[in-house]
Design a protein around this motif. Structure first.
Motif, PDB file in Angstrom:
ATOM      1  N   ILE A  98     -10.503  -2.140 -23.114  1.00 28.33           N
ATOM      2  CA  ILE A  98     -10.390  -3.469 -23.693  1.00 28.33           C
ATOM      3  C   ILE A  98      -9.159  -3.563 -24.595  1.00 28.33           C
ATOM      4  N   HIS A  99      -8.451  -2.436 -24.770  1.00 25.29           N
ATOM      5  CA  HIS A  99      -7.312  -2.381 -25.679  1.00 25.29           C
ATOM      6  C   HIS A  99      -6.209  -3.345 -25.252  1.00 25.29           C
ATOM      7  N   GLU A 100      -5.873  -3.368 -23.966  1.00 25.87           N
ATOM      8  CA  GLU A 100      -4.778  -4.215 -23.502  1.00 25.87           C
ATOM      9  C   GLU A 100      -5.071  -5.689 -23.739  1.00 25.87           C
ATOM     10  N   PHE A 101      -6.329  -6.073 -23.539  1.00 25.90           N
ATOM     11  CA  PHE A 101      -6.700  -7.463 -23.810  1.00 25.90           C
ATOM     12  C   PHE A 101      -6.562  -7.781 -25.301  1.00 25.90           C
ATOM     13  N   ILE A 102      -6.994  -6.850 -26.142  1.00 22.27           N
ATOM     14  CA  ILE A 102      -6.974  -7.105 -27.591  1.00 22.27           C
ATOM     15  C   ILE A 102      -5.551  -7.294 -28.091  1.00 22.27           C
ATOM     16  N   ILE A 103      -4.642  -6.430 -27.675  1.00 25.45           N
ATOM     17  CA  ILE A 103      -3.267  -6.522 -28.191  1.00 25.45           C
ATOM     18  C   ILE A 103      -2.517  -7.715 -27.598  1.00 25.45           C
ATOM     19  N   SER A 104      -3.084  -8.341 -26.566  1.00 23.53           N
ATOM     20  CA  SER A 104      -2.451  -9.549 -26.017  1.00 23.53           C
ATOM     21  C   SER A 104      -2.794 -10.791 -26.841  1.00 23.53           C
ATOM     22  N   LEU A 105      -3.782 -10.667 -27.750  1.00 20.93           N
ATOM     23  CA  LEU A 105      -4.185 -11.793 -28.589  1.00 20.93           C
ATOM     24  C   LEU A 105      -3.209 -11.963 -29.752  1.00 20.93           C
ATOM     25  N   PRO A 106      -3.011 -13.166 -30.250  1.00 20.32           N
ATOM     26  CA  PRO A 106      -2.072 -13.380 -31.370  1.00 20.32           C
ATOM     27  C   PRO A 106      -2.415 -12.548 -32.594  1.00 20.32           C
ATOM     28  N   GLU A 107      -3.712 -12.454 -32.930  1.00 16.69           N
ATOM     29  CA  GLU A 107      -4.142 -11.677 -34.100  1.00 16.69           C
ATOM     30  C   GLU A 107      -4.529 -10.246 -33.746  1.00 16.69           C
ATOM     31  N   GLN A 108      -4.467  -9.915 -32.475  1.00 18.93           N
ATOM     32  CA  GLN A 108      -4.808  -8.578 -31.985  1.00 18.93           C
ATOM     33  C   GLN A 108      -6.172  -8.125 -32.514  1.00 18.93           C
ATOM     34  N   TYR A 109      -6.229  -6.966 -33.193  1.00 16.74           N
ATOM     35  CA  TYR A 109      -7.523  -6.426 -33.625  1.00 16.74           C
ATOM     36  C   TYR A 109      -8.141  -7.233 -34.774  1.00 16.74           C
ATOM     37  N   GLU A 110      -7.369  -8.110 -35.377  1.00 14.03           N
ATOM     38  CA  GLU A 110      -7.893  -8.945 -36.466  1.00 14.03           C
ATOM     39  C   GLU A 110      -8.442 -10.272 -35.949  1.00 14.03           C
ATOM     40  N   THR A 111      -8.490 -10.445 -34.646  1.00 13.07           N
ATOM     41  CA  THR A 111      -9.039 -11.666 -34.057  1.00 13.07           C
ATOM     42  C   THR A 111     -10.530 -11.757 -34.325  1.00 13.07           C
ATOM     43  N   LEU A 112     -10.983 -12.912 -34.802  1.00  8.05           N
ATOM     44  CA  LEU A 112     -12.402 -13.111 -35.060  1.00  8.05           C
ATOM     45  C   LEU A 112     -13.161 -13.264 -33.746  1.00  8.05           C
TER      46      LEU A 112
END
Length: 585
Positions: free
Chosen positions: A453-467
């Motif tokens: 799920i790492h690749e999906f997370i880092i594609s988000l604007p807030e990455q691991y800080e995404t709510l």
């Protein structure tokens, strides 16, 4: 709940702050003493100062009043400051004790309770008790203090009049007791019904999509309307008895006030009482009327708090599990070797769920339990995690009885991924860290990579800080499932438990997650509970359950040769797949 029990329960929360409370009570004593003294001084002010035109004493007296007013104001501000801190801490202590006790209670208790009802005990009952401790009790102290001091002053001004006042006060203060029992029971019923309303709202607001999908808007609105009608009946009864408890002393005191004023007027006209004494007597008596009025508001609020405390005590008095004799933590070595010996389990109602189960799970193996719904598969997981204890038989962990292993220690070796993923309205990183509170960012990312799920997370604007949103609502089902898998893996478990972990996913997402899980089979023991057979194809051992018993066991190929329940499942699965392919074409 008796008054003594209620007082003892309140004292439990006052006691840690007793010195602050004592200072606050001192400030309140200054407050009502100053006000009562001001009223009593009117006799001297009228008879000996104003009527005799003594300006020097008049100015001195008001200078003293001004100094007293400054001291009064200083104490009031300091007391308000302490009240603010005291009140918030009391509410915090109440909620903390309730929440902590719920966390320590057995799983069976929590599963029997409704979430809405428990939430109402936090939001409504705890707030009612907090209001009693922070507002009602200080008001009661002020009113009682003022009544006692004013009574002493009235006695000094006119013993004859005071005898009548005393008799009237007894009637005023005891009249609410006529309805105390009904007021208490109706307030308790209202608190209980508020809990039911909370449960209804919690269930239906969380099922918003289903309600709209089935066109149930009018139906559930009608249900809520019916519950509100019942609420009106319950609340009307509770409010009526509360209001009548407040009204009766006021009416009695109003009549008493007329009688006292009439008698005092006669004494003045007969020369047996001075005008200053009449003025002072009447103002002190009116202040007593205000204190009585406060008491009529205080008593129903205390009765409401008593009903709320009873509801909290219903939870707090549920006994915790008895202390157990555990192995030393250092002596427990978990490798994933699990053995069930003649294990049976029944709920308290006598319903048998598991019947004489005996099997073994080898370390670093991949074991699957399949069977129809209600066959007892999930109960196996609950027993292993010690959410429940076997009714009969033993569960051995590396040849040690699981009942003698500290549950927290046992669970620290295990990662769990369930069908219903519980994600909190926190960041993705914080949700993964729930699996291991000591995990740093590197460990979190490592677990996310293992769960793919790492690749999906880092594609988000807030990455691991995404709510993640409430219950993970901002993520798809597959994303929630992978984050739950990462949360299990971040604790580096020696055993991974999968309880219908992919049953709610679409076939493609399910297949992707299964591939991810299979990559972990060399790292830890994997136990999967499922009613699907795609995991069983890859398993080292599959146990087939039906009606609480193991009816077959073996590898996928061995079970296909048995021509038993597993074969019927398998044939049914193939028929479904053929139907899907046909419909697709």
């Amino acid at each position: 709940m008796s008054n003594i029990t209620f007082a003892a329960a309140l004292w439990q929360y006052i006691r840690p702050y007793r010195w602050r409370v004592l200072f606050i009570l001192l400030g309140l004593t200054v407050e009502f003493s100053y006000e009562a003294g001001l009223r009593y001084s009117l006799k001297f002010l009228v008879d000996d100062v104003i009527l005799k035109n003594r300006l020097d004493i008049f100015l001195l007296l008001f200078a003293l009043f001004a100094v007293g007013g400054l001291v009064y104001t200083l104490f009031a501000v300091i007391c308000d400051y302490f009240w603010a801190k005291y009140g918030s801490r009391i509410f915090s202590d109440l909620c903390h004790d309730l929440f902590r006790h719920l966390q320590l209670l057995p799983m069976e208790y929590n599963e029997r309770q409704s979430t809405g009802d428990l939430m109402s005990r936090f939001s409504l009952d705890a707030a009612t008790i907090d209001n009693a401790l922070v507002i009602v009790l200080p008001a009661a102290f002020l009113s009682i203090g003022e009544l006692l001091l004013s009574s002493a002053m009235l006695l000094q001004l006119s013993p004859l009049l005071f005898s009548g006042v005393l008799a009237g006060m007894v009637v005023c203060l005891t009249s609410p007791r006529l309805f105390a029992k009904k007021t208490n029971s109706s307030n308790y019923e209202l608190s209980r019904y508020n809990g039911q309303l909370g449960m209804f709202l919690q269930e239906h607001l969380s099922a918003f999509k289903m309600i709209h999908a089935y066109g149930l808007e009018n139906h559930v609105t009608g249900q809520y309307r019916q519950k509100l009608k019942q609420f009106v009946t319950v609340a009307s009864r509770a409010n009526f008895f509360s209001y009548i408890s407040q009204r009766m002393p006021n009416l009695a005191f109003l009549l008493l006030n007329i009688v006292v004023l009439f008698a005092a007027g006669l004494l003045v006209m007969q020369g047996r009482m001075s005008v200053g004494s009449l003025v002072s007597y009447q103002i002190i008596f009116v202040s007593m009327s205000a204190a009585i009025n406060h008491m009529t508001w205080i008593i129903p609020n205390l009765l409401s708090a008593k009903a709320s405390m009873q509801r909290l005590q219903e939870v707090l008095e549920v006994p915790l599990p008895p202390e157990e004799q555990h192995y030393d933590n250092e002596s427990v070595h978990f490798t994933g070797d699990i053995e069930y010996r003649h294990v049976g389990f029944s709920y308290n109602n006598g319903q048998s769920v598991l019947n004489d189960l005996s099997f073994r799970i080898e370390p670093k193996s991949f074991t699957v339990f399949v069977g129809p719904s209600g066959s007892g598969k999930t109960t196996l997981i609950n027993l292993l995690l010690r959410f429940y204890e076997p009714t009969t038989g033993l569960i051995l962990i590396n040849e040690m009885e699981s009942s003698r292993i500290n549950p927290r220690l046992l669970r620290s070796f295990i990662g769990v991924v369930a069908q219903e993923v519980n994600l909190f309205n926190l960041s993705i990183a914080e949700n993964i860290r729930m699996g291991n509170l000591d995990a740093d960012q590197e460990a979190i990312e490592k677990a996310a990579k293992q769960a793919e799920i790492h690749e999906f997370i880092i594609s988000l604007p807030e990455q691991y800080e995404t709510l993640c949103g409430e219950s993970g609502g901002l993520l798809s089902g597959g994303q929630r499932q992978r984050i739950a898998l990462a949360r299990a893996l971040v604790r580096e478990p020696l055993m991974l438990l999968l309880d219908e972990a992919t049953s709610a996913l679409d076939p493609l997402t399910e297949q992707d997650i299964l591939k991810t899980i299979l990559k972990l089979r060399s790292q830890c023991t994997i136990v999967a509970i499922t009613h699907k057979l795609n995991l069983a194809v890859e398993a080292d051992m599959t146990f087939v359950m039906d009606k609480g018993s193991i009816v077959e066991q073996g590898t996928h190929n061995e079970l296909l040769n048995n021509n038993g329940l597993y074969v019927r499942f398998w044939n049914h699965t193939e028929e479904l797949e053929e139907t899907v392919v046909t419909n697709t074409i």
